[in-house]
Design a protein around this motif. Structure first.
Motif, PDB file in Angstrom:
ATOM      1  N   PRO A 111      -6.214  -1.667  42.479  1.00  0.00           N
ATOM      2  CA  PRO A 111      -6.083  -3.019  41.910  1.00  0.00           C
ATOM      3  C   PRO A 111      -7.435  -3.582  41.496  1.00  0.00           C
ATOM      4  N   LEU A 112      -7.372  -4.580  40.607  1.00  0.00           N
ATOM      5  CA  LEU A 112      -8.580  -5.211  40.087  1.00  0.00           C
ATOM      6  C   LEU A 112      -8.783  -6.555  40.771  1.00  0.00           C
ATOM      7  N   PRO A 113      -9.937  -6.753  41.434  1.00  0.00           N
ATOM      8  CA  PRO A 113     -10.192  -8.057  42.081  1.00  0.00           C
ATOM      9  C   PRO A 113     -10.373  -9.156  41.040  1.00  0.00           C
ATOM     10  N   ALA A 114      -9.769 -10.301  41.295  1.00  0.00           N
ATOM     11  CA  ALA A 114      -9.837 -11.405  40.335  1.00  0.00           C
ATOM     12  C   ALA A 114     -11.260 -11.914  40.128  1.00  0.00           C
ATOM     13  N   ASP A 115     -12.120 -11.742  41.130  1.00  0.00           N
ATOM     14  CA  ASP A 115     -13.495 -12.234  41.013  1.00  0.00           C
ATOM     15  C   ASP A 115     -14.468 -11.157  40.540  1.00  0.00           C
ATOM     16  N   GLU A 116     -13.949  -9.970  40.170  1.00  0.00           N
ATOM     17  CA  GLU A 116     -14.817  -8.894  39.683  1.00  0.00           C
ATOM     18  C   GLU A 116     -14.168  -8.190  38.499  1.00  0.00           C
ATOM     19  N   LEU A 117     -13.754  -8.949  37.491  1.00  0.00           N
ATOM     20  CA  LEU A 117     -13.031  -8.375  36.371  1.00  0.00           C
ATOM     21  C   LEU A 117     -13.840  -7.326  35.606  1.00  0.00           C
ATOM     22  N   ALA A 118     -15.164  -7.413  35.672  1.00  0.00           N
ATOM     23  CA  ALA A 118     -15.997  -6.475  34.919  1.00  0.00           C
ATOM     24  C   ALA A 118     -16.495  -5.317  35.779  1.00  0.00           C
ATOM     25  N   VAL A 119     -15.987  -5.162  36.998  1.00  0.00           N
ATOM     26  CA  VAL A 119     -16.512  -4.153  37.912  1.00  0.00           C
ATOM     27  C   VAL A 119     -16.459  -2.754  37.291  1.00  0.00           C
ATOM     28  N   GLY A 120     -17.604  -2.080  37.347  1.00  0.00           N
ATOM     29  CA  GLY A 120     -17.689  -0.724  36.802  1.00  0.00           C
ATOM     30  C   GLY A 120     -17.286  -0.643  35.355  1.00  0.00           C
ATOM     31  N   GLY A 121     -17.505  -1.740  34.586  1.00  0.00           N
ATOM     32  CA  GLY A 121     -16.982  -1.777  33.222  1.00  0.00           C
ATOM     33  C   GLY A 121     -15.469  -1.697  33.249  1.00  0.00           C
ATOM     34  N   THR A 122     -14.848  -2.351  34.270  1.00  0.00           N
ATOM     35  CA  THR A 122     -13.417  -2.255  34.570  1.00  0.00           C
ATOM     36  C   THR A 122     -13.001  -0.787  34.675  1.00  0.00           C
ATOM     37  N   GLY A 123     -13.942   0.024  35.073  1.00  0.00           N
ATOM     38  CA  GLY A 123     -13.688   1.438  35.299  1.00  0.00           C
ATOM     39  C   GLY A 123     -14.226   2.344  34.215  1.00  0.00           C
ATOM     40  N   MET A 124     -14.455   1.832  33.028  1.00  0.00           N
ATOM     41  CA  MET A 124     -14.887   2.693  31.938  1.00  0.00           C
ATOM     42  C   MET A 124     -16.271   3.288  32.194  1.00  0.00           C
ATOM     43  N   LEU A 129     -19.946   7.897  34.020  1.00  0.00           N
ATOM     44  CA  LEU A 129     -20.814   8.519  35.014  1.00  0.00           C
ATOM     45  C   LEU A 129     -20.253   9.859  35.482  1.00  0.00           C
ATOM     46  N   LEU A 130     -18.940   9.943  35.648  1.00  0.00           N
ATOM     47  CA  LEU A 130     -18.351  11.213  36.049  1.00  0.00           C
ATOM     48  C   LEU A 130     -18.464  12.251  34.937  1.00  0.00           C
ATOM     49  N   LEU A 131     -18.164  11.840  33.709  1.00  0.00           N
ATOM     50  CA  LEU A 131     -18.259  12.779  32.587  1.00  0.00           C
ATOM     51  C   LEU A 131     -19.667  13.358  32.466  1.00  0.00           C
ATOM     52  N   ALA A 132     -20.666  12.500  32.644  1.00  0.00           N
ATOM     53  CA  ALA A 132     -22.056  12.941  32.476  1.00  0.00           C
ATOM     54  C   ALA A 132     -22.440  14.011  33.484  1.00  0.00           C
ATOM     55  N   ASP A 133     -21.751  14.084  34.614  1.00  0.00           N
ATOM     56  CA  ASP A 133     -22.059  15.078  35.645  1.00  0.00           C
ATOM     57  C   ASP A 133     -21.331  16.396  35.451  1.00  0.00           C
TER      58      ASP A 133
END
Length: 617
Positions: A111-124, A129-133
């Protein structure tokens, strides 16, 4: 007679299972490019400390010795990773490593926290970061693309990438959401730096690409976007519009400029279509292919018009048809088992619709129901207390605001149906000798609970087909905005949260369709069924047609009726019609309207919660 019915049901049950298998096999062949692309279903703890779910597409040509460019693609708000099927199919065919994510709060990610809508680029950005590895990914050629709020996720990711000290994103394609035009001080600026950036813009976008006055009044419609200061600044790499007023740049042209010694590109593709249509637009897919070939270089270049994703859409649509058939044939087959044989009580033949009073109640009731359906939907869309919960503006116990909105609307219409049925019964049906037990309205507690058991068993068995085929082929059943997919265990709790609202509607609707409104018209019962199915969907159809007629003519939506409300009605139109047909077919085999009521409510609840957004407070 009974054996003939059994044979027909067995035939259609086999047809549905074969269609489901053909759907999965065909969709798998397309998305794996006939076996040359490996598809993996990933779930991992990201750098943001959250679990993310994604599909990873790896072409055979991507190796540690010859790493390939990679692209993260993302759906929009209230959707999931499969909504990017057209893009990931075509990009993977051309040799890119592609990751299609469930953004946080969507699909089977956390789930997405209401106070962190942009967290991790909302996951993007966490996906980047995973792809780069990955050893077979060229970390110097990583791109991102997202539709709607997936594009916002791309915009969220840029400052994270800039702050990392080792920028990874080389290319950005925004789809149906505005670029970032200004810096923190509100001045026009090139916030994307030396990255290649493109934009696919819908000229009839329900949400974005408008210019506003300081007071927030819209000044330009989306179809006028290209001439706005925002668009021109973007195409001029962040220059102030007044400084480049003498050079008006156009859509479809790639503009380049040297930024910090790197040749960067900007381009806008402006298309005469709506916001949701872009996800299945071959024109939009073609521009996406062209953009990334220009920006990152395609390992296996193909003409932009060479597209096969439509075949996957065809096969997954077959699966959706199979799913609908299974919802009728599986419970009918279960009626032949010892566990549910007692429920196999065929309904009496339908009587002809005759007499002035019954006709008035039938046709008048349909008209009143349609009016209440449309009126209540508009009313809810303009009720601040409901909207605060729907769009997560205020903290609440509701985890999925969009589903709550549709559920409340459904419950209102269910209650209205109960009132109309009570009126019909008192006004004429009781006097005409209607027996509530004979027509299944009062089946007795044992049959009532037994019927719920049949409905729940059907849900488990039909979804088992969905789960097995996903496990084997990584495909689901869908057509555009209607999707039936596997879901994680937490979705069961979410479905139970909204189930009471859906039960009010679907149970009342099933009773109304079968016990009160079942007649032969023109000598045929199917005519009656068709009329009731159309009536179920008529108000949403009228609202959608009205919205887009006004939009096409004026360039703007109906005042006070937000675009998301008409978009949410697209799947509802189909669902309401199909559930009416399912309801009638099961009633004829059981004389129990509650079986279909519970079945339809449970299925719609599961479909809804697995295709929406989860916000936590």
């Amino acid at each position: 007679m009974r054996s003939a019915l059994l044979r027909r049901n067995g035939f259609w049950l086999v047809v549905a299972l074969v269609l489901a298998l053909v759907s999965a096999l065909g969709a798998s062949l397309v998305q794996t490019n006939a076996g040359s692309v490996t598809v993996k279903d990933l779930k991992w703890e990201t750098a943001s400390g959250r679990m993310m779910n994604a599909l990873l597409f790896t072409p055979n040509g991507a190796t540690a010795d010859e790493p390939a460019p990679a692209i993260v693609v993302s759906h929009g708000w209230w959707n999931n990773r499969e909504m990017q099927a057209a893009n990931y199919v075509e990009l993977a065919r051309r040799g890119y490593v592609v990751m299609s994510i469930d953004m946080y709060g969507h699909g089977n990610s956390d789930p997405l926290p209401a106070d962190e809508l942009a967290v991790g680029g909302t996951g993007m950005y966490d996906a980047v970061l995973l792809l780069a590895d990955l050893p077979y990914v060229d970390r110097d050629r990583i791109g991102v693309s997202g539709h709607s709020n997936g594009a916002r996720a791309a915009n969220f990711s840029i400052p994270l990438d800039d702050a990392s000290g080792d920028p990874l994103i080389a290319s950005v394609l925004l789809v149906d959401n505005d670029p970032v035009y200004t810096d923190a001080d509100g001045a026009y600026a090139n916030v994307y730096g030396a990255r290649d950036v493109g934009l696919i813009q819908a000229q009839y976008d329900e949400f974005f690409f408008r210019s506003y006055s300081p007071e927030g009044v819209p000044l330009t419609a989306p179809r006028d976007y290209l001439g706005t200061p925002n668009a021109q600044s973007f195409l001029h790499f962040g220059a102030a519009p007044e400084d480049v007023a003498d050079e008006v740049r156009e859509q479809g042209t790639v503009y380049t400029e040297s930024i910090d010694g790197t040749e960067a590109m900007r381009v806008i593709y402006s298309l005469p279509q709506t916001h949701p249509w872009t996800t299945i637009s071959s024109t939009a897919v073609g521009h996406l292919v062209d953009f990334f070939e220009e920006s990152l270089g395609a390992p296996q270049p193909m003409d932009a018009g060479n597209q096969l994703w439509q075949l996957k859409e065809f096969f997954t649509a077959l699966g959706l048809i199979a799913f609908g058939i299974l919802l009728v044939t599986v419970p009918r087959a279960l009626l032949e088992t010892r566990a549910f044989r007692a429920l196999a009580v065929p309904a009496a033949p339908a009587a002809a619709l005759s007499g002035r009073i019954p006709a008035i109640w039938f046709w008048g009731g349909l008209v009143v129901s349609v009016v209440i359906s449309g009126w209540s939907y508009i009313l809810l869309s303009q009720t601040p207390a409901v909207l605060g919960i729907t769009f997560n503006v205020v903290p609440s116990i509701v985890p999925q605001g969009s589903i709550f909105f549709i559920g409340v609307w459904a419950a209102i219409n269910g209650l209205a149906a109960l009132v109309l049925m009570a009126g019909a019964y008192v006004a004429f049906a009781k006097k005409s000798g209607m027996d509530l037990r004979a027509v299944g309205v009062l089946p007795g507690w044992r049959s009532f609970l037994h019927g719920i058991g049949l409905a729940l068993t059907t849900v488990v068995l039909v979804y088992a087909v969905v789960f097995v085929l996903d496990f084997l082929f990584k495909t689901d059943f869908r057509l555009w905005v209607i999707g039936v997919k596997w879901f994680s265990v937490d979705k069961i709790g979410l479905a139970l949260f909204v189930l009471p609202l859906f039960l009010i509607y679907f149970v009342a609707n099933s009773v109304a369709i079968n016990a009160f409104n079942r007649f032969t018209i023109a000598g045929r019962e199917w005519v009656n069924t068709a009329i009731l199915a159309i009536a179920n969907s008529l108000a949403p159809v009228v609202l959608v047609v009205a919205q887009y007629t006004v939009f096409a003519i004026s360039g703007e939506l109906i005042p006070g009726f937000g675009g998301i409300f008409s978009i949410w009605l697209f799947p509802v139109i189909v669902i309401l019609a199909v559930t009416a047909i399912i309801s009638r077919k099961l009633y004829r085999a059981t004389n129990n309207p509650y079986i279909a009521g519970f079945l339809n409510a449970a299925i719609v609840a599961l479909i809804s919660v697995s295709n929406s957004l989860v916000i936590t407070y």
